[in-house]
Design a protein around this motif. Structure first.
Motif, mmCIF file in Angstrom:
data_model
loop_
_atom_site.group_PDB
_atom_site.id
_atom_site.type_symbol
_atom_site.label_atom_id
_atom_site.label_comp_id
_atom_site.label_asym_id
_atom_site.label_seq_id
_atom_site.Cartn_x
_atom_site.Cartn_y
_atom_site.Cartn_z
ATOM 1 N N GLU A 31 0.825 -1.207 0.000
ATOM 2 C CA GLU A 31 0.000 0.000 0.000
ATOM 3 C C GLU A 31 0.863 1.263 0.000
ATOM 4 N N VAL A 32 1.954 1.249 0.752
ATOM 5 C CA VAL A 32 2.867 2.394 0.759
ATOM 6 C C VAL A 32 3.451 2.589 -0.640
ATOM 7 N N ASP A 33 3.881 1.494 -1.260
ATOM 8 C CA ASP A 33 4.433 1.580 -2.619
ATOM 9 C C ASP A 33 3.396 2.120 -3.599
ATOM 10 N N GLU A 34 2.148 1.699 -3.445
ATOM 11 C CA GLU A 34 1.092 2.181 -4.335
ATOM 12 C C GLU A 34 0.909 3.690 -4.195
ATOM 13 N N ILE A 35 0.962 4.182 -2.964
ATOM 14 C CA ILE A 35 0.865 5.627 -2.722
ATOM 15 C C ILE A 35 2.023 6.350 -3.413
ATOM 16 N N ILE A 36 3.228 5.847 -3.236
ATOM 17 C CA ILE A 36 4.405 6.483 -3.840
ATOM 18 C C ILE A 36 4.295 6.477 -5.362
ATOM 19 N N ARG A 37 3.874 5.348 -5.919
ATOM 20 C CA ARG A 37 3.727 5.249 -7.379
ATOM 21 C C ARG A 37 2.648 6.214 -7.880
ATOM 22 N N TRP A 38 1.544 6.303 -7.149
ATOM 23 C CA TRP A 38 0.453 7.209 -7.534
ATOM 24 C C TRP A 38 0.947 8.656 -7.538
ATOM 25 N N LEU A 39 1.681 9.031 -6.500
ATOM 26 C CA LEU A 39 2.147 10.406 -6.351
ATOM 27 C C LEU A 39 3.184 10.776 -7.400
ATOM 28 N N THR A 40 4.102 9.870 -7.699
ATOM 29 C CA THR A 40 5.279 10.202 -8.510
ATOM 30 C C THR A 40 5.244 9.719 -9.959
ATOM 31 N N GLY A 41 4.456 8.699 -10.238
ATOM 32 C CA GLY A 41 4.454 8.132 -11.581
ATOM 33 C C GLY A 41 5.514 7.063 -11.805
ATOM 34 N N TYR A 42 6.347 6.801 -10.790
ATOM 35 C CA TYR A 42 7.311 5.699 -10.926
ATOM 36 C C TYR A 42 6.538 4.387 -10.990
ATOM 37 N N ASN A 43 7.042 3.425 -11.788
ATOM 38 C CA ASN A 43 6.499 2.068 -11.676
ATOM 39 C C ASN A 43 7.319 1.362 -10.588
ATOM 40 N N GLN A 44 6.943 0.128 -10.249
ATOM 41 C CA GLN A 44 7.608 -0.542 -9.120
ATOM 42 C C GLN A 44 9.104 -0.730 -9.380
ATOM 43 N N GLU A 45 9.456 -1.096 -10.609
ATOM 44 C CA GLU A 45 10.873 -1.291 -10.955
ATOM 45 C C GLU A 45 11.660 0.008 -10.798
ATOM 46 N N GLU A 46 11.084 1.109 -11.289
ATOM 47 C CA GLU A 46 11.750 2.409 -11.192
ATOM 48 C C GLU A 46 11.881 2.850 -9.730
ATOM 49 N N LEU A 47 10.843 2.594 -8.951
ATOM 50 C CA LEU A 47 10.883 2.930 -7.525
ATOM 51 C C LEU A 47 12.015 2.171 -6.839
ATOM 52 N N GLU A 48 12.091 0.876 -7.105
ATOM 53 C CA GLU A 48 13.140 0.058 -6.496
ATOM 54 C C GLU A 48 14.529 0.498 -6.957
ATOM 55 N N ALA A 49 14.643 0.927 -8.218
ATOM 56 C CA ALA A 49 15.933 1.421 -8.724
ATOM 57 C C ALA A 49 16.341 2.700 -7.981
ATOM 58 N N GLN A 50 15.380 3.584 -7.720
ATOM 59 C CA GLN A 50 15.678 4.806 -6.961
ATOM 60 C C GLN A 50 16.142 4.455 -5.546
ATOM 61 N N LEU A 51 15.498 3.471 -4.941
ATOM 62 C CA LEU A 51 15.898 3.036 -3.602
ATOM 63 C C LEU A 51 17.311 2.451 -3.636
ATOM 64 N N ASP A 52 17.591 1.611 -4.630
ATOM 65 C CA ASP A 52 18.914 0.994 -4.759
ATOM 66 C C ASP A 52 20.011 2.036 -4.970
ATOM 67 N N LYS A 53 19.693 3.094 -5.720
ATOM 68 C CA LYS A 53 20.677 4.150 -6.018
ATOM 69 C C LYS A 53 20.882 5.107 -4.850
ATOM 70 N N GLN A 54 20.056 4.965 -3.792
ATOM 71 C CA GLN A 54 20.142 5.882 -2.648
ATOM 72 C C GLN A 54 19.912 7.331 -3.082
ATOM 73 N N THR A 55 18.995 7.516 -4.013
ATOM 74 C CA THR A 55 18.670 8.842 -4.538
ATOM 75 C C THR A 55 18.197 9.766 -3.411
ATOM 76 N N ASP A 56 18.667 11.017 -3.438
ATOM 77 C CA ASP A 56 18.208 11.955 -2.413
ATOM 78 C C ASP A 56 16.780 12.424 -2.746
ATOM 79 N N PHE A 57 16.104 12.994 -1.744
ATOM 80 C CA PHE A 57 14.708 13.407 -1.911
ATOM 81 C C PHE A 57 14.527 14.390 -3.066
ATOM 82 N N GLU A 58 15.429 15.369 -3.162
ATOM 83 C CA GLU A 58 15.296 16.380 -4.208
ATOM 84 C C GLU A 58 15.332 15.730 -5.590
#
Length: 116
Positions: A31-58
């Motif tokens: 459910e948290v991932d769904e909220i993040i995807r809804w807000l940002t437009g990332y798909n699950q793979e892209e979201l996980e890639a951002q997490l893996d890259k340690q991307t900053d909030f900005e």
């Protein structure tokens, strides 16, 4: 004026706190991932890639594929500040996410959180 510290924090360092907050109230990581995807437009793979890259909030919000236009419907107070009154765009995106996770943890239906 110096940037707020949250901008340079990695999204991945805060993400587990979103999950913990939701799970303590019987909600799920999905459910948290769904909220993040809804807000940002990332798909699950892209979201996980951002997490893996340690991307900053900005960067996380700057690189978001498609910020949801319905996010302007998110209203309320987070950390004593009305999200709709925040003038700095990146901070407002961060607070939108905080508000949505708060609503999830408070038991609000996902359809209402996603402003459907």
């Amino acid at each position: 004026m110096a940037k707020h510290k949250i901008y340079t924090m990695s999204f991945a360092s805060v993400y587990p706190h979103y999950i913990t907050k939701a799970e303590k109230k019987g909600r799920t990581k999905t459910e948290v991932d769904e909220i993040i995807r809804w807000l940002t437009g990332y798909n699950q793979e892209e979201l996980e890639a951002q997490l893996d890259k340690q991307t900053d909030f900005e960067t996380f919000f700057a690189e978001a594929p498609q910020l949801n236009p319905s996010r302007a419907l998110i209203k309320g107070v987070v950390c004593g500040v009305r999200v709709e009154d925040i003038e700095e765009p990146t901070m407002q995106e961060i607070r939108y996410l905080d508000k949505m996770v708060d609503e999830l943890a408070k038991g609000k239906a996902l359809e209402k959180i996603l402003r459907k």
